[in-house]
Design a protein around this motif. Structure first.
Motif, PDB file in Angstrom:
ATOM      1  N   GLN A 126     -75.410  18.172  26.001  1.00 18.74           N
ATOM      2  CA  GLN A 126     -76.456  18.554  26.844  1.00 18.74           C
ATOM      3  C   GLN A 126     -76.137  17.576  27.877  1.00 18.74           C
ATOM      4  O   GLN A 126     -76.705  18.101  29.261  1.00 18.74           O
ATOM      5  CB  GLN A 126     -77.801  17.236  26.464  1.00 18.74           C
ATOM      6  CG  GLN A 126     -78.399  17.837  25.170  1.00 18.74           C
ATOM      7  CD  GLN A 126     -79.002  16.682  23.757  1.00 18.74           C
ATOM      8  OE1 GLN A 126     -78.694  15.862  23.925  1.00 18.74           O
ATOM      9  NE2 GLN A 126     -80.157  17.682  23.165  1.00 18.74           N
ATOM     10  N   GLU A 127     -75.575  16.536  28.174  1.00 15.09           N
ATOM     11  CA  GLU A 127     -75.339  15.346  29.620  1.00 15.09           C
ATOM     12  C   GLU A 127     -74.677  16.943  30.502  1.00 15.09           C
ATOM     13  O   GLU A 127     -74.915  16.877  32.073  1.00 15.09           O
ATOM     14  CB  GLU A 127     -73.997  14.339  29.179  1.00 15.09           C
ATOM     15  CG  GLU A 127     -73.739  13.733  30.591  1.00 15.09           C
ATOM     16  CD  GLU A 127     -75.161  13.630  31.498  1.00 15.09           C
ATOM     17  OE1 GLU A 127     -74.774  12.032  31.824  1.00 15.09           O
ATOM     18  OE2 GLU A 127     -76.207  13.135  30.818  1.00 15.09           O
ATOM     19  N   ILE A 128     -73.490  17.507  29.992  1.00 16.58           N
ATOM     20  CA  ILE A 128     -73.012  18.887  31.497  1.00 16.58           C
ATOM     21  C   ILE A 128     -74.221  19.402  31.452  1.00 16.58           C
ATOM     22  O   ILE A 128     -74.335  19.996  32.942  1.00 16.58           O
ATOM     23  CB  ILE A 128     -71.513  19.984  30.558  1.00 16.58           C
ATOM     24  CG1 ILE A 128     -71.291  18.084  30.218  1.00 16.58           C
ATOM     25  CG2 ILE A 128     -71.605  20.530  30.942  1.00 16.58           C
ATOM     26  CD1 ILE A 128     -69.614  19.018  29.769  1.00 16.58           C
ATOM     27  N   LYS A 129     -75.372  19.904  30.522  1.00 18.37           N
ATOM     28  CA  LYS A 129     -75.995  20.695  31.247  1.00 18.37           C
ATOM     29  C   LYS A 129     -77.266  19.736  32.676  1.00 18.37           C
ATOM     30  O   LYS A 129     -77.510  20.458  33.424  1.00 18.37           O
ATOM     31  CB  LYS A 129     -77.325  21.330  30.367  1.00 18.37           C
ATOM     32  CG  LYS A 129     -76.140  22.539  29.627  1.00 18.37           C
ATOM     33  CD  LYS A 129     -77.175  22.710  28.363  1.00 18.37           C
ATOM     34  CE  LYS A 129     -76.531  23.961  27.427  1.00 18.37           C
ATOM     35  NZ  LYS A 129     -77.467  24.264  26.843  1.00 18.37           N
ATOM     36  N   ARG A 130     -77.241  18.512  31.633  1.00 17.63           N
ATOM     37  CA  ARG A 130     -78.456  17.624  33.169  1.00 17.63           C
ATOM     38  C   ARG A 130     -77.637  17.725  34.162  1.00 17.63           C
ATOM     39  O   ARG A 130     -78.105  18.222  34.986  1.00 17.63           O
ATOM     40  CB  ARG A 130     -78.461  16.408  33.038  1.00 17.63           C
ATOM     41  CG  ARG A 130     -79.101  15.881  32.991  1.00 17.63           C
ATOM     42  CD  ARG A 130     -79.467  14.095  32.334  1.00 17.63           C
ATOM     43  NE  ARG A 130     -78.125  13.339  32.797  1.00 17.63           N
ATOM     44  CZ  ARG A 130     -77.493  12.692  34.246  1.00 17.63           C
ATOM     45  NH1 ARG A 130     -78.780  12.606  34.704  1.00 17.63           N
ATOM     46  NH2 ARG A 130     -77.108  12.143  33.495  1.00 17.63           N
ATOM     47  N   LEU A 131     -75.592  17.367  34.512  1.00 15.85           N
ATOM     48  CA  LEU A 131     -75.491  17.369  35.223  1.00 15.85           C
ATOM     49  C   LEU A 131     -75.328  18.629  35.958  1.00 15.85           C
ATOM     50  O   LEU A 131     -76.104  18.450  37.517  1.00 15.85           O
ATOM     51  CB  LEU A 131     -73.680  16.772  35.259  1.00 15.85           C
ATOM     52  CG  LEU A 131     -74.051  14.745  34.771  1.00 15.85           C
ATOM     53  CD1 LEU A 131     -72.630  14.685  34.224  1.00 15.85           C
ATOM     54  CD2 LEU A 131     -74.382  14.322  35.639  1.00 15.85           C
ATOM     55  N   LYS A 132     -75.184  20.009  35.957  1.00 14.28           N
ATOM     56  CA  LYS A 132     -75.112  21.126  36.323  1.00 14.28           C
ATOM     57  C   LYS A 132     -76.339  21.105  36.738  1.00 14.28           C
ATOM     58  O   LYS A 132     -76.033  22.115  38.211  1.00 14.28           O
ATOM     59  CB  LYS A 132     -74.564  22.305  35.046  1.00 14.28           C
ATOM     60  CG  LYS A 132     -73.190  22.294  35.140  1.00 14.28           C
ATOM     61  CD  LYS A 132     -72.954  23.163  34.261  1.00 14.28           C
ATOM     62  CE  LYS A 132     -71.677  24.072  33.910  1.00 14.28           C
ATOM     63  NZ  LYS A 132     -71.124  24.208  33.237  1.00 14.28           N
ATOM     64  N   THR A 133     -77.667  21.241  35.823  1.00 13.72           N
ATOM     65  CA  THR A 133     -79.365  21.334  36.657  1.00 13.72           C
ATOM     66  C   THR A 133     -79.370  20.960  37.823  1.00 13.72           C
ATOM     67  O   THR A 133     -79.785  20.838  38.956  1.00 13.72           O
ATOM     68  CB  THR A 133     -80.170  21.821  35.444  1.00 13.72           C
ATOM     69  OG1 THR A 133     -79.724  22.040  34.830  1.00 13.72           O
ATOM     70  CG2 THR A 133     -81.744  21.460  36.027  1.00 13.72           C
ATOM     71  N   LEU A 134     -79.154  19.292  37.735  1.00 17.03           N
ATOM     72  CA  LEU A 134     -79.058  18.415  38.984  1.00 17.03           C
ATOM     73  C   LEU A 134     -77.998  18.590  40.196  1.00 17.03           C
ATOM     74  O   LEU A 134     -78.850  18.557  41.052  1.00 17.03           O
ATOM     75  CB  LEU A 134     -78.731  17.294  38.447  1.00 17.03           C
ATOM     76  CG  LEU A 134     -79.491  15.871  39.675  1.00 17.03           C
ATOM     77  CD1 LEU A 134     -80.891  15.481  39.204  1.00 17.03           C
ATOM     78  CD2 LEU A 134     -78.906  15.312  38.563  1.00 17.03           C
ATOM     79  N   ALA A 135     -76.735  19.233  39.588  1.00 22.90           N
ATOM     80  CA  ALA A 135     -76.558  19.845  41.449  1.00 22.90           C
ATOM     81  C   ALA A 135     -76.765  20.662  41.883  1.00 22.90           C
ATOM     82  O   ALA A 135     -76.778  20.965  42.881  1.00 22.90           O
ATOM     83  CB  ALA A 135     -74.419  19.816  40.892  1.00 22.90           C
ATOM     84  N   ASP A 136     -77.106  21.993  41.055  1.00 25.84           N
ATOM     85  CA  ASP A 136     -77.766  22.943  41.455  1.00 25.84           C
ATOM     86  C   ASP A 136     -79.021  22.655  42.772  1.00 25.84           C
ATOM     87  O   ASP A 136     -79.433  23.710  43.535  1.00 25.84           O
ATOM     88  CB  ASP A 136     -77.955  23.984  40.235  1.00 25.84           C
ATOM     89  CG  ASP A 136     -76.979  24.735  39.800  1.00 25.84           C
ATOM     90  OD1 ASP A 136     -75.401  23.953  40.048  1.00 25.84           O
ATOM     91  OD2 ASP A 136     -77.287  25.305  38.082  1.00 25.84           O
ATOM     92  N   SER A 137     -79.779  21.686  42.374  1.00 22.62           N
ATOM     93  CA  SER A 137     -80.846  21.454  42.614  1.00 22.62           C
ATOM     94  C   SER A 137     -80.581  20.557  44.311  1.00 22.62           C
ATOM     95  O   SER A 137     -81.401  21.412  45.097  1.00 22.62           O
ATOM     96  CB  SER A 137     -81.662  20.892  41.934  1.00 22.62           C
ATOM     97  OG  SER A 137     -81.650  19.232  41.516  1.00 22.62           O
ATOM     98  N   MET A 138     -79.824  19.655  44.439  1.00 24.43           N
ATOM     99  CA  MET A 138     -79.049  19.504  45.679  1.00 24.43           C
ATOM    100  C   MET A 138     -78.587  20.316  46.503  1.00 24.43           C
ATOM    101  O   MET A 138     -78.350  20.184  46.640  1.00 24.43           O
ATOM    102  CB  MET A 138     -78.568  18.351  45.254  1.00 24.43           C
ATOM    103  CG  MET A 138     -79.161  17.720  44.827  1.00 24.43           C
ATOM    104  SD  MET A 138     -78.012  15.931  43.920  1.00 24.43           S
ATOM    105  CE  MET A 138     -78.964  15.245  43.077  1.00 24.43           C
ATOM    106  N   ARG A 139     -77.477  21.752  46.196  1.00 27.91           N
ATOM    107  CA  ARG A 139     -77.273  22.717  46.890  1.00 27.91           C
ATOM    108  C   ARG A 139     -78.005  23.295  47.949  1.00 27.91           C
ATOM    109  O   ARG A 139     -79.155  23.497  47.437  1.00 27.91           O
ATOM    110  CB  ARG A 139     -76.645  23.772  46.489  1.00 27.91           C
ATOM    111  CG  ARG A 139     -75.744  23.406  45.058  1.00 27.91           C
ATOM    112  CD  ARG A 139     -74.990  24.552  44.355  1.00 27.91           C
ATOM    113  NE  ARG A 139     -74.673  24.042  43.214  1.00 27.91           N
ATOM    114  CZ  ARG A 139     -73.357  23.183  42.976  1.00 27.91           C
ATOM    115  NH1 ARG A 139     -72.631  22.554  43.094  1.00 27.91           N
ATOM    116  NH2 ARG A 139     -73.221  22.421  41.507  1.00 27.91           N
TER     117      ARG A 139
END
Length: 212
Positions: A126-139
């Motif tokens: 869940q933490e990996i998914k959360r960080l990936k989603t957050l990183a993608d939203s900032m690109r």
């Protein structure tokens, strides 16, 4: 040696009997007796109770429980493992996990470990998914946010490198056999059957039928 032979259910009159006169199961007991009398520092046994009757099995469990050397046993006999073993090695994919205690204690401890590992693996995923989603939203946004996305990518990589694997599921096999066709009413008819082993017949003139 006589105590060990007696413990493995050999009768005293058989102590000097040649092994070539014995059946395969008794030869295996003789091999086991020979090993036990040698008292090696490391005793390795594979299914040692397979050819033993109840009395011999009980004696062997007590003998192994008090054995002075190291003992390594591969067995499906849970009573033997509970009575004689103090450490269990659990193999899970490429890992070996050691448990102290009897087999039954290991099963309970392993169950708790599997619950903990599943929960830990789930939280990490869940933490990996959360960080990936957050990183993608900032690109593709500001330079500052792009740098933040790269930082998050690094955290994801570190988590993935130390990923917690949930316990492997134990495989289960199911069989389904189709109903066989009915045979005739009489399956087998025997008339005048006799059997011997080079001496007097064990039985003779036996006649019977076997129905379905």
């Amino acid at each position: 040696a006589k105590q060990i032979l007696a413990g493995l259910s050999f009768r005293e009159k058989d102590f000097d009997r040649p092994a070539k006169e014995m059946s395969g199961g008794w030869v295996m007991r003789a091999h086991l007796a020979r090993l036990l009398t040698q008292e090696p520092d490391l005793l390795m046994l594979d299914e040692p109770t397979n050819h033993l009757d109840a009395d011999a099995k009980l004696w062997l469990m007590k003998f192994l429980a008090s054995y002075r050397g190291a003992l390594m046993v591969v067995s499906h006999d849970i009573k033997l493992l509970d009575a004689s073993i103090t450490r269990i090695l659990h193999v899970d994919r490429d890992q070996v996990v050691e448990y102290r205690g009897t087999y039954s204690q290991y099963r309970e401890a392993r169950k708790q470990d599997e619950i903990r590992l599943r929960a830990l693996a789930g939280r990490q995923e869940q933490e990996i998914k959360r960080l990936k989603t957050l990183a993608d939203s900032m690109r593709g946004q500001t330079a500052k946010r792009a740098r933040k996305a790269k930082t998050l990518d690094t955290r994801v990589q570190k988590l993935a490198a130390k990923k917690v694997e949930g316990p492997a599921r134990e495989g289960r096999v199911k069989f389904r056999f189709p109903e066989p066709p009915h045979c005739g009413r009489v399956v087998l008819t025997v008339e005048g059957l006799a059997k011997g082993y080079g001496g007097p017949p064990v039985f003779e003139d036996v006649t019977f039928s076997v129905e379905r």
